[in-house]
Design a protein around this motif. Structure first.
Motif, PDB file in Angstrom:
ATOM      1  N   VAL A  95       0.826  -1.200   0.000  1.00 30.63           N
ATOM      2  CA  VAL A  95       0.000   0.000   0.000  1.00 30.63           C
ATOM      3  C   VAL A  95       0.866   1.259   0.000  1.00 30.63           C
ATOM      4  CG1 VAL A  95      -1.751   1.300   1.283  1.00 30.63           C
ATOM      5  CG2 VAL A  95      -1.885  -1.198   1.165  1.00 30.63           C
ATOM      6  N   ALA A  96       1.914   1.266   0.801  1.00 27.96           N
ATOM      7  CA  ALA A  96       2.773   2.454   0.920  1.00 27.96           C
ATOM      8  C   ALA A  96       3.464   2.788  -0.394  1.00 27.96           C
ATOM      9  CB  ALA A  96       3.801   2.255   2.031  1.00 27.96           C
ATOM     10  N   GLN A  97       3.920   1.747  -1.119  1.00 25.79           N
ATOM     11  CA  GLN A  97       4.627   1.980  -2.378  1.00 25.79           C
ATOM     12  C   GLN A  97       3.694   1.939  -3.589  1.00 25.79           C
ATOM     13  OE1 GLN A  97       8.155  -0.409  -2.843  1.00 25.79           O
ATOM     14  NE2 GLN A  97       8.653  -0.287  -0.669  1.00 25.79           N
ATOM     15  N   GLY A  98       2.470   1.480  -3.375  1.00 19.60           N
ATOM     16  CA  GLY A  98       1.503   1.426  -4.451  1.00 19.60           C
ATOM     17  C   GLY A  98       1.843   0.450  -5.552  1.00 19.60           C
ATOM     18  N   LYS A  99       2.440  -0.701  -5.168  1.00 14.90           N
ATOM     19  CA  LYS A  99       2.800  -1.669  -6.200  1.00 14.90           C
ATOM     20  C   LYS A  99       2.703  -3.102  -5.687  1.00 14.90           C
ATOM     21  CE  LYS A  99       7.802  -1.611  -5.458  1.00 14.90           C
ATOM     22  NZ  LYS A  99       9.100  -1.392  -6.089  1.00 14.90           N
ATOM     23  N   THR A 100       2.593  -3.999  -6.653  1.00 11.79           N
ATOM     24  CA  THR A 100       2.552  -5.422  -6.361  1.00 11.79           C
ATOM     25  C   THR A 100       3.972  -5.936  -6.168  1.00 11.79           C
ATOM     26  OG1 THR A 100       0.543  -5.668  -7.673  1.00 11.79           O
ATOM     27  CG2 THR A 100       1.836  -7.655  -7.284  1.00 11.79           C
ATOM     28  N   GLN A 101       4.136  -6.791  -5.170  1.00 10.87           N
ATOM     29  CA  GLN A 101       5.447  -7.384  -4.894  1.00 10.87           C
ATOM     30  C   GLN A 101       5.304  -8.908  -4.845  1.00 10.87           C
ATOM     31  OE1 GLN A 101       6.518  -5.512  -1.164  1.00 10.87           O
ATOM     32  NE2 GLN A 101       7.565  -3.855  -2.222  1.00 10.87           N
ATOM     33  N   HIS A 102       6.415  -9.587  -5.108  1.00 18.42           N
ATOM     34  CA  HIS A 102       6.437 -11.049  -5.053  1.00 18.42           C
ATOM     35  C   HIS A 102       7.566 -11.502  -4.141  1.00 18.42           C
ATOM     36  CE1 HIS A 102       4.410 -10.091  -8.875  1.00 18.42           C
ATOM     37  NE2 HIS A 102       3.605 -11.055  -8.450  1.00 18.42           N
ATOM     38  N   ARG A 103       7.334 -12.598  -3.458  1.00 16.58           N
ATOM     39  CA  ARG A 103       8.359 -13.162  -2.584  1.00 16.58           C
ATOM     40  C   ARG A 103       8.309 -14.682  -2.696  1.00 16.58           C
ATOM     41  NH1 ARG A 103       3.971 -11.998  -0.221  1.00 16.58           N
ATOM     42  NH2 ARG A 103       3.126 -13.194   1.497  1.00 16.58           N
ATOM     43  N   PRO A 104       9.477 -15.324  -2.592  1.00 17.70           N
ATOM     44  CA  PRO A 104       9.519 -16.783  -2.743  1.00 17.70           C
ATOM     45  C   PRO A 104       9.101 -17.510  -1.474  1.00 17.70           C
ATOM     46  CG  PRO A 104      11.723 -15.922  -2.420  1.00 17.70           C
ATOM     47  CD  PRO A 104      10.805 -14.733  -2.487  1.00 17.70           C
TER      48      PRO A 104
END
Length: 172
Positions: A95-104
């Motif tokens: 929410v803070a960065q306004g982007k989707t992130q992925h993690r393994p």
């Protein structure tokens, strides 16, 4: 400040030691951590309660469903001492960065064969053959950090970096 909202597993693969498994249907049922308990009651206790035994859990299984009956279904029935590794990509929205992130996400399992449901045979359909494996060891890593490691036969239960059986292991 990061404020991720966990969303989903984007996709995953299953490996039997180093070989990527193919033919798996969309879901794998992961093990359940149900603590072994003893009912406590007696003088001075208003009723009863279930007291969990630290690091002791009921039988744990993982179920792998194959689209069709194939050789791999039968090779799981041999107790060959191999590991099963699940590798997934998880998605969250920051929410803070306004982007989707992925993690393994990596789940390593050592097992014993417990059962094989051959499934059903129908024209144009999947058999959905299911291997049931008894979990003897499981390690869950997210983004390279060990979140949980449980080894029933070596009396190890580590949660978020804390060895919950370490002191008991030293006593016995």
């Amino acid at each position: 400040m990061s404020n991720p909202i966990p969303e989903r597993v984007v996709n995953y693969n299953v490996y039997d030691d180093t070989d990527k498994l193919v033919g798996i249907s969309g879901e794998i049922t992961l093990p359940n951590f149900e603590a072994m308990t003893e009912t406590i009651s007696g003088a001075g206790i208003a009723g009863e309660y279930e007291s969990a035994i630290p690091g002791h859990f009921s039988s744990q299984t993982i179920e792998i469903v194959f689209r069709v009956l194939m050789e791999k279904s039968f090779s799981f029935m041999k107790n060959s001492g191999k590991s099963l590794v699940l590798r997934a990509a998880q998605q969250s929205y920051d929410v803070a960065q306004g982007k989707t992130q992925h993690r393994p996400l990596k789940i390593t399992i050592r097992y014993q064969p417990k059962g094989l449901n051959l499934g059903t045979l129908s024209v144009g359909g999947m058999t959905e053959s299911t291997n049931v494996l008894e979990v003897l060891y499981i390690k869950i890593e997210e983004n390279g950090k060990v979140m949980l490691e449980y080894d029933k036969l070596n009396f190890i239960f580590i949660v978020d970096g804390v060895d919950l059986l370490g002191e008991i292991r030293r006593m016995i």
